[in-house]
Design a protein around this motif. Structure first.
Motif, PDB file in Angstrom:
ATOM      1  N   PRO A  55       0.895  -1.234  -0.054  1.00 62.00           N
ATOM      2  CA  PRO A  55      -0.131  -0.063   0.033  1.00 62.00           C
ATOM      3  C   PRO A  55       0.950   1.333  -0.004  1.00 62.00           C
ATOM      4  CG  PRO A  55       0.065  -0.829   2.142  1.00 62.00           C
ATOM      5  CD  PRO A  55       0.953  -1.770   1.414  1.00 62.00           C
ATOM      6  N   TYR A  56       0.436   2.357  -0.502  1.00 62.73           N
ATOM      7  CA  TYR A  56       1.026   3.698  -0.481  1.00 62.73           C
ATOM      8  C   TYR A  56       1.263   4.009   0.840  1.00 62.73           C
ATOM      9  CZ  TYR A  56      -0.022   3.811  -5.609  1.00 62.73           C
ATOM     10  OH  TYR A  56      -0.202   3.446  -6.854  1.00 62.73           O
ATOM     11  N   GLY A  57       0.487   3.748   1.775  1.00 60.16           N
ATOM     12  CA  GLY A  57       0.645   4.393   3.276  1.00 60.16           C
ATOM     13  C   GLY A  57      -0.135   5.392   3.696  1.00 60.16           C
ATOM     14  N   LEU A  58      -0.556   6.298   2.666  1.00 57.85           N
ATOM     15  CA  LEU A  58      -1.175   7.538   2.534  1.00 57.85           C
ATOM     16  C   LEU A  58      -2.060   7.514   1.556  1.00 57.85           C
ATOM     17  CD1 LEU A  58       1.361  10.137   3.949  1.00 57.85           C
ATOM     18  CD2 LEU A  58      -0.225   9.058   5.090  1.00 57.85           C
ATOM     19  N   THR A  59      -3.051   8.275   1.550  1.00 58.07           N
ATOM     20  CA  THR A  59      -4.137   8.285   0.347  1.00 58.07           C
ATOM     21  C   THR A  59      -3.413   9.215  -0.717  1.00 58.07           C
ATOM     22  OG1 THR A  59      -5.866   8.614   2.024  1.00 58.07           O
ATOM     23  CG2 THR A  59      -6.288   9.117  -0.362  1.00 58.07           C
ATOM     24  N   GLY A  60      -3.490   8.526  -1.871  1.00 57.12           N
ATOM     25  CA  GLY A  60      -3.138   9.426  -3.007  1.00 57.12           C
ATOM     26  C   GLY A  60      -2.465   8.179  -3.989  1.00 57.12           C
ATOM     27  N   GLN A  61      -1.890   8.810  -5.127  1.00 60.11           N
ATOM     28  CA  GLN A  61      -1.510   7.945  -6.076  1.00 60.11           C
ATOM     29  C   GLN A  61       0.040   7.804  -6.210  1.00 60.11           C
ATOM     30  OE1 GLN A  61      -3.412   6.239  -8.158  1.00 60.11           O
ATOM     31  NE2 GLN A  61      -5.250   6.773  -7.048  1.00 60.11           N
ATOM     32  N   LEU A  62       0.694   7.071  -7.034  1.00 56.28           N
ATOM     33  CA  LEU A  62       2.104   6.929  -7.203  1.00 56.28           C
ATOM     34  C   LEU A  62       2.831   8.233  -7.644  1.00 56.28           C
ATOM     35  CD1 LEU A  62       4.473   5.013  -6.533  1.00 56.28           C
ATOM     36  CD2 LEU A  62       4.169   4.287  -8.949  1.00 56.28           C
ATOM     37  N   ASN A  63       2.059   9.089  -8.255  1.00 58.77           N
ATOM     38  CA  ASN A  63       2.688  10.434  -8.592  1.00 58.77           C
ATOM     39  C   ASN A  63       2.790  11.233  -7.488  1.00 58.77           C
ATOM     40  OD1 ASN A  63       0.104  10.935  -8.193  1.00 58.77           O
ATOM     41  ND2 ASN A  63      -0.210  12.104 -10.282  1.00 58.77           N
ATOM     42  N   ASN A  64       2.023  11.014  -6.248  1.00 59.48           N
ATOM     43  CA  ASN A  64       2.231  11.730  -4.981  1.00 59.48           C
ATOM     44  C   ASN A  64       3.409  11.141  -4.257  1.00 59.48           C
ATOM     45  OD1 ASN A  64       0.489  13.811  -5.753  1.00 59.48           O
ATOM     46  ND2 ASN A  64      -1.145  12.733  -4.732  1.00 59.48           N
ATOM     47  N   PHE A  65       3.696   9.922  -4.283  1.00 53.43           N
ATOM     48  CA  PHE A  65       4.689   9.415  -3.432  1.00 53.43           C
ATOM     49  C   PHE A  65       5.503   8.163  -4.244  1.00 53.43           C
ATOM     50  CE2 PHE A  65       1.162  10.733  -0.688  1.00 53.43           C
ATOM     51  CZ  PHE A  65       1.997  11.288   0.323  1.00 53.43           C
ATOM     52  N   VAL A  66       6.609   8.122  -4.236  1.00 53.94           N
ATOM     53  CA  VAL A  66       7.518   6.964  -4.985  1.00 53.94           C
ATOM     54  C   VAL A  66       8.348   6.207  -3.711  1.00 53.94           C
ATOM     55  CG1 VAL A  66       9.369   6.644  -6.513  1.00 53.94           C
ATOM     56  CG2 VAL A  66       7.521   8.271  -6.960  1.00 53.94           C
ATOM     57  N   PRO A  67       7.807   5.032  -3.522  1.00 55.92           N
ATOM     58  CA  PRO A  67       8.496   4.210  -2.537  1.00 55.92           C
ATOM     59  C   PRO A  67       9.967   3.729  -2.911  1.00 55.92           C
ATOM     60  CG  PRO A  67       7.056   2.569  -3.796  1.00 55.92           C
ATOM     61  CD  PRO A  67       6.888   4.177  -4.476  1.00 55.92           C
ATOM     62  N   TRP A  68      10.790   3.433  -1.682  1.00 48.47           N
ATOM     63  CA  TRP A  68      11.873   2.621  -1.956  1.00 48.47           C
ATOM     64  C   TRP A  68      12.223   1.865  -0.616  1.00 48.47           C
ATOM     65  CZ3 TRP A  68      15.844   3.271  -5.434  1.00 48.47           C
ATOM     66  CH2 TRP A  68      17.096   2.743  -5.156  1.00 48.47           C
ATOM     67  N   GLU A  69      11.930   0.468  -1.130  1.00 48.31           N
ATOM     68  CA  GLU A  69      12.306  -0.383  -0.264  1.00 48.31           C
ATOM     69  C   GLU A  69      11.012  -0.307   1.028  1.00 48.31           C
ATOM     70  OE1 GLU A  69      16.247  -1.131   0.892  1.00 48.31           O
ATOM     71  OE2 GLU A  69      16.797  -2.236  -0.842  1.00 48.31           O
ATOM     72  N   GLY A  70       9.770   0.362   0.624  1.00 48.01           N
ATOM     73  CA  GLY A  70       8.875   0.334   1.699  1.00 48.01           C
ATOM     74  C   GLY A  70       8.858   1.904   2.251  1.00 48.01           C
ATOM     75  N   LYS A  71       9.674   2.794   1.766  1.00 51.28           N
ATOM     76  CA  LYS A  71       9.536   3.967   2.291  1.00 51.28           C
ATOM     77  C   LYS A  71       9.325   4.984   1.243  1.00 51.28           C
ATOM     78  CE  LYS A  71      13.143   3.304   5.802  1.00 51.28           C
ATOM     79  NZ  LYS A  71      14.402   3.367   6.602  1.00 51.28           N
ATOM     80  N   ASN A  72       8.753   6.073   1.478  1.00 50.06           N
ATOM     81  CA  ASN A  72       8.256   7.249   0.669  1.00 50.06           C
ATOM     82  C   ASN A  72       9.570   8.291   0.565  1.00 50.06           C
ATOM     83  OD1 ASN A  72       5.687   6.084   0.107  1.00 50.06           O
ATOM     84  ND2 ASN A  72       4.957   7.193   2.056  1.00 50.06           N
ATOM     85  N   VAL A  73      10.497   8.106  -0.571  1.00 50.26           N
ATOM     86  CA  VAL A  73      11.418   8.897  -0.910  1.00 50.26           C
ATOM     87  C   VAL A  73      11.134   9.972  -1.633  1.00 50.26           C
ATOM     88  CG1 VAL A  73      13.011   6.947  -0.359  1.00 50.26           C
ATOM     89  CG2 VAL A  73      12.206   7.154  -2.859  1.00 50.26           C
ATOM     90  N   ILE A  74      10.378   9.700  -2.421  1.00 53.35           N
ATOM     91  CA  ILE A  74       9.774  11.243  -3.149  1.00 53.35           C
ATOM     92  C   ILE A  74       8.621  11.394  -3.215  1.00 53.35           C
ATOM     93  CG2 ILE A  74       9.826  11.775  -5.749  1.00 53.35           C
ATOM     94  CD1 ILE A  74      11.675  10.085  -6.608  1.00 53.35           C
ATOM     95  N   LYS A  75       8.000  12.628  -2.738  1.00 53.34           N
ATOM     96  CA  LYS A  75       6.793  13.222  -2.440  1.00 53.34           C
ATOM     97  C   LYS A  75       6.393  14.331  -3.101  1.00 53.34           C
ATOM     98  CE  LYS A  75       6.195  14.573   1.775  1.00 53.34           C
ATOM     99  NZ  LYS A  75       6.054  14.584   3.301  1.00 53.34           N
ATOM    100  N   LYS A  76       5.130  14.439  -3.508  1.00 52.89           N
ATOM    101  CA  LYS A  76       4.615  15.635  -3.949  1.00 52.89           C
ATOM    102  C   LYS A  76       3.839  16.426  -2.870  1.00 52.89           C
ATOM    103  CE  LYS A  76       1.982  17.879  -7.629  1.00 52.89           C
ATOM    104  NZ  LYS A  76       1.201  17.631  -8.544  1.00 52.89           N
ATOM    105  N   ASN A  77       4.328  17.611  -2.625  1.00 49.89           N
ATOM    106  CA  ASN A  77       3.708  18.305  -1.457  1.00 49.89           C
ATOM    107  C   ASN A  77       2.587  19.223  -1.677  1.00 49.89           C
ATOM    108  OD1 ASN A  77       5.726  17.437   0.400  1.00 49.89           O
ATOM    109  ND2 ASN A  77       7.180  18.989  -0.378  1.00 49.89           N
ATOM    110  N   GLU A  78       1.632  19.599  -0.728  1.00 50.98           N
ATOM    111  CA  GLU A  78       0.364  20.334  -1.290  1.00 50.98           C
ATOM    112  C   GLU A  78       0.824  21.688  -1.896  1.00 50.98           C
ATOM    113  OE1 GLU A  78      -1.646  20.742   2.265  1.00 50.98           O
ATOM    114  OE2 GLU A  78      -2.312  18.816   2.520  1.00 50.98           O
ATOM    115  N   ASP A  79       1.934  22.109  -1.568  1.00 55.31           N
ATOM    116  CA  ASP A  79       2.277  23.691  -2.287  1.00 55.31           C
ATOM    117  C   ASP A  79       3.002  23.462  -3.878  1.00 55.31           C
ATOM    118  OD1 ASP A  79       4.557  22.345  -1.733  1.00 55.31           O
ATOM    119  OD2 ASP A  79       5.300  24.059  -0.754  1.00 55.31           O
ATOM    120  N   GLY A  80       2.999  21.995  -4.324  1.00 58.86           N
ATOM    121  CA  GLY A  80       3.332  21.780  -5.640  1.00 58.86           C
ATOM    122  C   GLY A  80       4.735  21.434  -5.788  1.00 58.86           C
ATOM    123  N   THR A  81       5.696  21.710  -4.723  1.00 59.50           N
ATOM    124  CA  THR A  81       6.981  21.165  -4.676  1.00 59.50           C
ATOM    125  C   THR A  81       7.239  19.644  -4.355  1.00 59.50           C
ATOM    126  OG1 THR A  81       7.311  21.353  -2.061  1.00 59.50           O
ATOM    127  CG2 THR A  81       7.528  23.247  -3.632  1.00 59.50           C
TER     128      THR A  81
END
Length: 373
Positions: free
Chosen positions: A97-123
């Motif tokens: 599972p992603y761990g948080l609500t959202g699609q993969l374009n918001n969270f990119v996992p690395w061995e079970g951890k979210n290493v790439i994240k799209k923040n609410e401010d667009g960064t």
């Protein structure tokens, strides 16, 4: 040793290949709207071998899928529940599972951890919050400090306090500022050379000083000859140059001079030949009424030297004659002294004789008187 692999997309299939010369491809094939199959394809024979099948209700999003080439795992994004991981070495399929609500374009996992994240401010945030890399609308930041950013006015900033470059009015401006926005120098240090068209700027400045210094040692106007030539040398900032040139007199008012200087060969980043060579040419035109020089010609000098030599000889002769006269006078004085001494002795003897004579006359008178009586 683990092999690194690469991922490419052909049609609707994902291809994962090893970096060996003859490697197999890992291919994800669509069986239906929800079913998929992983195959190994031999690159030499192009024979496909089925490895594992899996179900992905929302399909596999190629734009959100990516390959962990070091750990040899394929992450396939699909439905909102999570993503599917295919372990190449273990040949297993795992749903995470992603761990948080959202699609993969918001969270990119690395061995079970979210290493790439799209923040609410667009960064876009890469890494954890403690020491993350952020991709913003202006550029790239590390732990909140801007590394590369482009401002609204067109300035491109590199670094926290900024090395800045900006294209404006047909020119590319380069400058630097500190944290307070004050201009600061740009210093090329630790042996780094600043080159322009392959030329070392610092060395070029030193060469100009050495070339000019070498030219100053050459004649510009001849004095008592029609032509004067010379050699010179100069140094500046550790660079050396040599020069040569001549000056010629056309008449009493017009003179020409010409010279050239050259730096030492073997310099690094010295540019072309013209960058290590300097030359000058000019003329001197004397205005107004010419004043006769106080200098004399060589013939006049020889005549004066001859006369001086004659005067010195005559003076030497007079000196010798004078010494002779002085010597004679000395002898005469000595003789005169001797005569005076002899005269004194004669006078003394004469006085004695006079005394004897007076005494004798007195005794004779007494004797005569006694006889008469």
């Amino acid at each position: 040793m683990k092999k690194f692999i690469a991922l490419s997309l052909i049609g609707s299939s994902f291809l994962i290949s090893s970096n060996s010369v003859k490697a197999d491809l890992i291919r994800v094939v669509t069986l239906g709207s929800k079913n998929y199959k992983v195959q190994r394809v031999n690159e030499t024979t192009n024979v496909a071998t089925d490895l594992v099948e899996f179900n992905q209700p929302s399909g596999v999003a190629s734009s959100g899928s990516f390959l962990d080439s070091y750990n040899r795992k394929l992450y396939m994004a699909g439905d909102s529940d999570g993503y599917t991981i295919y372990d190449i070495d273990a040949n297993t399929i795992t749903k995470v599972p992603y761990g948080l609500t959202g699609q993969l374009n918001n969270f990119v996992p690395w061995e079970g951890k979210n290493v790439i994240k799209k923040n609410e401010d667009g960064t876009i945030q890469i890494g954890g919050d403690a020491n993350d890399v952020d991709i913003t609308s202006e550029g790239l930041s590390v732990d909140g400090d801007p590394i590369i950013s482009k401002k609204a006015n067109g300035e491109l900033h590199i670094g926290k306090n900024s090395w800045i470059t900006k294209e404006e009015n047909g020119r590319q401006k380069v400058y630097a500022k500190d944290a307070a926005g004050n201009p600061i120098p740009i210093d090329y240090t630790n042996g780094t050379k600043l080159l322009i068209n392959g030329r070392d700027i610092e060395q070029s400045i030193n060469n100009v000083g050495a070339l000019s210094a070498a030219l100053t040692g050459l004649p510009t106007v001849p004095t008592d000859t029609a032509l004067a030539c010379g050699l010179g040398a100069g140094t500046h900032g550790g660079d050396f140059a040599f020069s040569g040139g001549c000056a010629s007199r056309v008449n009493e008012k017009l003179s020409f001079n010409y010279a050239a200087s050259m730096t030492m060969p073997g310099q690094e980043y010295a540019g072309e030949f013209e960058d290590s060579f300097s030359a000058r040419a000019g003329f001197v035109w004397q205005l107004g009424k010419a004043k006769k020089p106080t200098q004399i010609s060589m013939n006049q000098k020889e005549e004066i030297d001859l006369k001086l030599s004659q005067l010195e000889n005559d003076n030497e002769k007079l000196k010798n004659e004078n010494e002779k006269i002085i010597s004679k006078n000395t002898h005469l004085e000595t003789s005169n002294n001797e005569i005076i001494s002899q005269n004194k002795k004669l006078l003394a003897r004469l006085e004695k004789l006079e005394k004897i004579a007076f005494k004798f006359q007195g005794d004779k008178y007494k004797f005569s008187k006694s006889i008469s009586e």
